[in-house]
Scaffold this motif. Structure first.
Motif, PDB file in Angstrom:
ATOM      1  N   ILE A  14       0.997  -1.240  -0.011  1.00 21.26           N
ATOM      2  CA  ILE A  14      -0.158   0.098   0.182  1.00 21.26           C
ATOM      3  C   ILE A  14       1.001   1.242   0.051  1.00 21.26           C
ATOM      4  N   CYS A  39       2.545   4.825   1.115  1.00 20.62           N
ATOM      5  CA  CYS A  39       3.188   5.197   2.441  1.00 20.62           C
ATOM      6  C   CYS A  39       2.176   6.242   3.098  1.00 20.62           C
ATOM      7  N   GLY A  40       1.477   6.936   2.272  1.00 23.93           N
ATOM      8  CA  GLY A  40       0.086   7.607   2.723  1.00 23.93           C
ATOM      9  C   GLY A  40      -0.919   6.961   3.692  1.00 23.93           C
ATOM     10  N   ASP A  41      -1.137   5.752   2.824  1.00 27.05           N
ATOM     11  CA  ASP A  41      -2.106   4.617   3.605  1.00 27.05           C
ATOM     12  C   ASP A  41      -1.428   4.217   4.659  1.00 27.05           C
ATOM     13  N   ILE A  42       0.091   3.970   4.833  1.00 27.64           N
ATOM     14  CA  ILE A  42       0.589   3.345   5.911  1.00 27.64           C
ATOM     15  C   ILE A  42       0.483   4.226   7.131  1.00 27.64           C
ATOM     16  N   GLN A  43       0.959   5.730   6.694  1.00 26.43           N
ATOM     17  CA  GLN A  43       0.826   6.562   7.838  1.00 26.43           C
ATOM     18  C   GLN A  43      -0.535   6.938   8.471  1.00 26.43           C
ATOM     19  N   ILE A  44      -1.559   6.704   7.595  1.00 26.87           N
ATOM     20  CA  ILE A  44      -3.030   7.243   8.047  1.00 26.87           C
ATOM     21  C   ILE A  44      -3.405   5.654   8.941  1.00 26.87           C
ATOM     22  N   ARG A  45      -2.922   4.389   8.452  1.00 29.31           N
ATOM     23  CA  ARG A  45      -3.672   3.509   9.047  1.00 29.31           C
ATOM     24  C   ARG A  45      -2.923   3.172  10.543  1.00 29.31           C
ATOM     25  N   MET A  46      -1.758   3.675  10.589  1.00 28.44           N
ATOM     26  CA  MET A  46      -0.784   3.503  11.675  1.00 28.44           C
ATOM     27  C   MET A  46      -0.914   4.499  12.760  1.00 28.44           C
ATOM     28  N   MET A  63      -6.505   6.158   1.715  1.00 26.55           N
ATOM     29  CA  MET A  63      -6.456   7.463   1.639  1.00 26.55           C
ATOM     30  C   MET A  63      -6.875   8.232   0.381  1.00 26.55           C
TER      31      MET A  63
END
Lengths: 192, 807
Positions: B432, B434-441, B474
């Motif tokens: 996925i 990096c934006g999705d990673i940051q949002i979900r984290m 995202m």
């Protein structure tokens, strides 16, 4: 964004056909392959993107096969005024960044303390474990006031690096959220 | 870049110094060649002869780390030879300003130096002011205390003999470059400078660039087509990631990170909002509170209220005078003080200086979270060379990220062009963005704090974080619109004399409308205007019109600020608004308005004493700084030797090295200056086929085949001396580590004569790491020192000392 098929492909097809009158059939086969690729490009969906190496901002066009849903060709965007369709060696090899490259990461990898191997995990497990580690580290080390007793609200024991190789919107989400976590050791490739 | 890539074609003389543009920015180089085809002179000043040199009119070899000496000599040549553009210098720079009589410079040090702190008290680095607080000026430039005279005096020491002896450049070559470049001081000539990491990667990096800025101002080359100072930056979105400030010292849009001494919002805003008493200075940063409060509203949303100072107290505060750069970060990690690290799209185990220290530091982490499209040496450090996994406690996550063509969003090039990209396919497997990673984290972290509480939970719980679409992914447009900014209340504004209501929830059309009362939110003020009020995404525009014929392409993408293609463009005109160069007219004051590029502010030119403004609107005095007191080392750049060099004494003063650089002192920070053990100057660079640490390109068979392994370039002369054959196996070593590689014996390096003796220089690319290709080369940065520029902390990768031996 979807683009219509470009004129120069027609032209290169025509050149290929007329050269096919020679006796050596190797070029004929090569031109045939090229023509077949041209036909695939004609029926493909095309999307513009921007190169991911230096900061020139060269435009590229990705062609996605209608049947497989995969990218099968990437080339310079002749409409982009910066590169006018041209690309350097790295840009010309952009296709090797797609999933066609067998080295691409496709699973979450986890390495436990003192372990000598990677394990595969799912996202939910990873996010919940990372959140636990972040909270435990932050709560333990959080600095509310400094030596002079001034309010500083910072987390000095967690750091963030990167990246200048992701989109603006992703950069901004990172910039906002690391401040909310109270991080101060924040940096990326603009420095190095 | 003050200008942009296509604009390079408009130049008459192009000085490439600190860059190998042909190999590292091949498509930028196309525009340089367009200029050359049209008759421009193109000069390459670089330690090594490269493919850039081959296509330039000529190449001038220079010893690494001596650029200020080279350029200081040019300042002397321009001033003493009366080659400067007098009108421009008098009206558009602080040349005429009178400096505090207590300001001094003696034997390499400016007034106010504190040797213990290795920093300056800058109280004498100021201007004399009249009763109204306006700087005193002498437009004749003759007053002995005016900036121009002090500048002249400072660089009078940079004689041809001295400069030649320091740099290793022949006097003939110095004069050739000085003469050709200073010819662009004519009003209708444009000179530009292209630099890259060859200038920033030094303990004197920012002063290298400032010395050139002084030259550009003396010659009237700033703000014009074909002019400017142009950083050819090295990463695809390094402009954007810098604009959004994933950096310790700044917040999005270059707003200042608060420090501990600024306890309240009011104190912070007072400190960071400049004031000018001069009615002709636009002093645009007087709007700072509008930008900052609107940013706080984007961070905390409805939780940011006038009553709680818009959440200012929740922000982390830096310690006053302390730095938190990548160098400091790994130093602290090596001490064991940093427990957790996020490393997205970056490979510091190869790219950070002093690799041995960096990799040892990683072993001290409790946890490490990496997000990449390929594995790299940082994520896999725990089984690297010489590391026993059973001894490493670190918990490591390697998250599979989407590649650029697998996600939608914008990317900013070095010329500030923000171009839109489209998602062609979904990422492979579980990957996925990096934006999705940051949002979900962050969702997971917020949920934990909501459940369990914890110290300072408010900034986490109050973080505005509603950037998902209905499927939970995202929503990139939601993010980019918040970056642009919204009206947070119904607000009455006056536009073109007419009153108008801006409705809550609408997009703010420009940063000129941002407010400090909480009625606007804006994630990054410089990007405000990237959407039209009607919702048009200007970053996605593909219009090919070029009305000036100078390649501005105003309808292609969005350029910050406010689509201005050439910044400081009011300085391209005289004080009445007439273009200095009518052949390359980017802007003109005509019938009471500006015509051409988007001007640096709407006001009339400065000859209108009532409504007119000076051209450099972001500077508090409205003019550009020949005298630059913001710099750590002093208001005028001065040559100092690198931390490690061949000389025991600086030929210009008793100060051997930059007196303001921070010195790191761990057991792995060894230094060897003027040492017989490490007698050769070394520099590092990249190649066309690899990118940075090679973390992306080494995994690509086509590129790896072209550049498979590490080599060191050494001159034929040095190879003879050391009896090293071309293609043989050698070892390069420094006080900190070693790099095994192949010798490339070449004519591209030539020995220098420095202070009367022969000094050899060698160079290596920095694109390799142990992980891939297998049995390949490892990091060149085993050789480089942990030291950086005093202003920016960009590491010194470009000048240090090594030995070369056979193996």
């Amino acid at each position: 964004m979807e683009l219509t098929r470009r004129g120069f492909l027609k032209l290169s097809g025509a050149v290929g056909a007329s050269s096919a009158l020679g006796l050596n059939f190797k070029p004929v086969n090569a031109y045939a392959a090229e023509l077949s690729k041209s036909n695939r490009i004609k029926s493909s969906k095309q999307y513009t993107t921007i190169c991911a190496y230096c900061s020139c901002g060269c435009g590229l066009i990705c062609s996605v096969d209608n049947l497989t849903g995969k990218i099968f060709n990437i080339e310079g965007d002749p409409e982009n005024p910066i590169n006018e369709g041209a690309l350097c060696a790295k840009g010309a090899g952009f296709f090797d960044l797609t999933e066609a490259n067998k080295h691409r990461l496709t699973k979450v990898r986890y390495r436990a303390p003192y372990s000598d191997k990677w394990e595969e995990k799912d996202w939910d497990w990873a996010f919940s474990r990372i959140a636990r580690l972040v909270k435990d580290t932050r709560d333990k080390d959080f600095v509310t006031t400094n030596a002079q007793g001034r309010l500083v609200n910072r987390t000095e024991s967690i750091a963030h690096l990167g990246s200048s190789n992701i989109d603006n919107e992703e950069c901004w989400l990172i910039s906002q959220s690391v401040r909310a976590m109270g991080l101060v050791y924040i940096d990326h490739q603009a420095r190095v | 870049m003050t200008n942009h890539y296509i604009d390079l074609k408009n130049s008459d003389v192009i000085l490439i110094m600190g860059s190998n543009a042909a190999e590292h920015h091949p498509l930028a180089f196309k525009w340089i060649m367009r200029a050359k085809d049209a008759g421009a002179r193109v000069i390459h000043v670089d330690p090594r002869y490269t493919r850039t040199s081959a296509r330039c009119d000529y190449h001038v070899p220079i010893r690494s780390g001596t650029d200020i000496a080279f350029l200081g000599g040019m300042i002397k040549y321009i001033i003493e030879g009366n080659k400067f553009f007098r009108d421009y210098v008098v009206n558009y720079t602080n040349a005429s300003f009178l400096v505090n009589p207590d300001f001094s410079f003696e034997d390499g040090l400016f007034s106010g130096y504190d040797a213990q702190k290795r920093s300056y008290n800058k109280e004498t680095w100021t201007f004399q002011k009249d009763g109204n607080g306006i700087p005193l000026k002498d437009p004749t430039l003759k007053h002995p205390q005016c900036v121009f005279q002090l500048l002249k005096q400072h660089y009078s020491r940079y004689t041809l003999d001295k400069v030649s002896s320091i740099t290793g450049v022949s006097k003939e070559n110095l004069l050739k470059v000085y003469e050709e470049y200073s010819a662009t001081g004519a009003p209708d000539k444009a000179g530009t400078e292209c630099y890259a990491l060859g200038w920033t990667h030094h303990t004197s990096g920012s002063q290298n660039i400032r010395t050139m800025s002084i030259i550009q101002l003396l010659l009237g080359n700033m703000g014009i087509a074909g002019g400017g100072i142009n950083a050819l930056r090295g990463e695809p979105n390094v402009q954007g990631s810098t604009d959004h400030c994933i950096l310790y010292g700044n917040l999005p849009g270059y707003l200042k990170m608060p420090t501990a001494s600024l306890a309240t919002l009011e104190q912070y805003l007072t400190k960071n909002t400049p004031t000018s008493s001069d009615p002709q200075s636009a002093n645009y940063y007087q709007n700072y509170p509008n930008f900052f409060v609107s940013w706080l509203k984007s961070l905390y949303g409805d939780a940011a209220t006038p009553e709680n100072g818009f959440g200012y107290s929740w922000l982390p505060k830096l310690e006053d005078g302390k730095h938190y750069s990548q160098l400091h970060l790994f130093d602290r990690m090596y001490e064991g003080a940093i427990k957790g690290l996020f490393a997205y799209g970056t490979d510091p185990a190869v790219s950070s200086p002093n690799t041995k220290k960096t990799r040892k530091a990683l072993e001290k982490l409790d946890w490490l979270v990496c997000a990449n499209i390929f594995d790299n040496e940082t994520a896999s450090f725990w089984f690297g060379p010489g590391v026993d996994p059973k001894q490493v406690k670190t918990e490591v996550f390697l998250l599979p990220a989407a590649a650029t063509m697998e996600k939608e969003g914008s990317q900013s090039n070095s010329g500030r062009w923000v171009q839109w990209k489209y998602k062609a396919v979904t990422p492979p497997g579980d990957a996925i963005s990096c934006g999705d990673i940051q949002i979900r984290m962050m969702d997971a972290i917020k949920a934990l704090y909501a459940k369990e509480g914890g110290p300072s939970a408010e900034p986490i719980l109050n973080l505005k974080w509603n950037y998902k679409d209905i499927d939970g992914n995202m929503d990139v447009l939601k993010v980019s619109k918040q970056i642009n900014g919204y009206w947070e209340a119904d607000v009455e504004v006056t536009e073109n004399g007419a009153k108008k209501i801006m409705n809550k929830g609408g997009l703010v059309p420009t940063f000129g409308m941002l407010r400090s009362d909480g009625t606007t939110s804006c994630g990054n003020w410089i990007m405000s205007g990237s959407f039209g009020a009607d919702g048009e995404n200007k970053m996605a525009r593909r219009g090919k019109e070029d009305p000036t014929g100078l390649g501005l392409y105003p309808n292609w993408s969005f350029v910050w600020p406010v689509n201005r293609r050439i910044i400081y463009n009011r300085a391209s005109c005289d004080i009445n608004g007439k273009p200095y160069n009518p052949k390359r007219n980017i802007l003109e004051w005509k019938d009471g308005k500006w015509v051409g590029d988007v001007p640096d502010g709407p006001w009339p030119p400065m000859a209108d004493k009532e409504k007119g403004k000076y051209p450099f609107i972001m500077k508090v005095d409205g003019v550009a700084s020949l005298f630059g007191p913001a710099m750590a080392e002093g208001p005028f750049p001065e040559h100092y030797e690198p931390l490690e060099g061949p000389l025991a004494k600086n030929p210009l003063s008793s100060q051997l090295i930059n007196p303001t650089i921070e010195l790191f002192s761990s057991d792995l920070d060894q230094v060897a200056n003027a040492s017989d053990k490490f007698p050769y100057v070394c520099t590092t660079y990249s190649c066309t086929e690899h990118w940075c640490s090679g973390a992306l390109t080494r995994w690509q068979a086509w590129l790896l085949e072209m550049q498979p392994e590490l080599y060191v370039e050494i001159s034929e002369e040095l190879a003879r001396e050391l009896e090293i054959a071309n293609g043989s196996k050698v070892k390069v070593s420094s006080a900190r580590g070693e790099a095994a590689c192949i010798a490339m014996v070449t004519k591209r390096f030539k020995p220098f004569t420095i202070e009367g003796r022969t000094v050899h220089q060698v160079g290596l690319p920095f694109n390799y790491g142990w992980l891939y290709p297998e049995d390949g080369s490892d990091s060149t940065n085993f050789l480089t020192p942990t030291v950086g520029d005093a202003n920016t902390f960009c590491p010194e990768y470009k000048a240090f000392m090594v030995n070369v031996t056979r193996r």
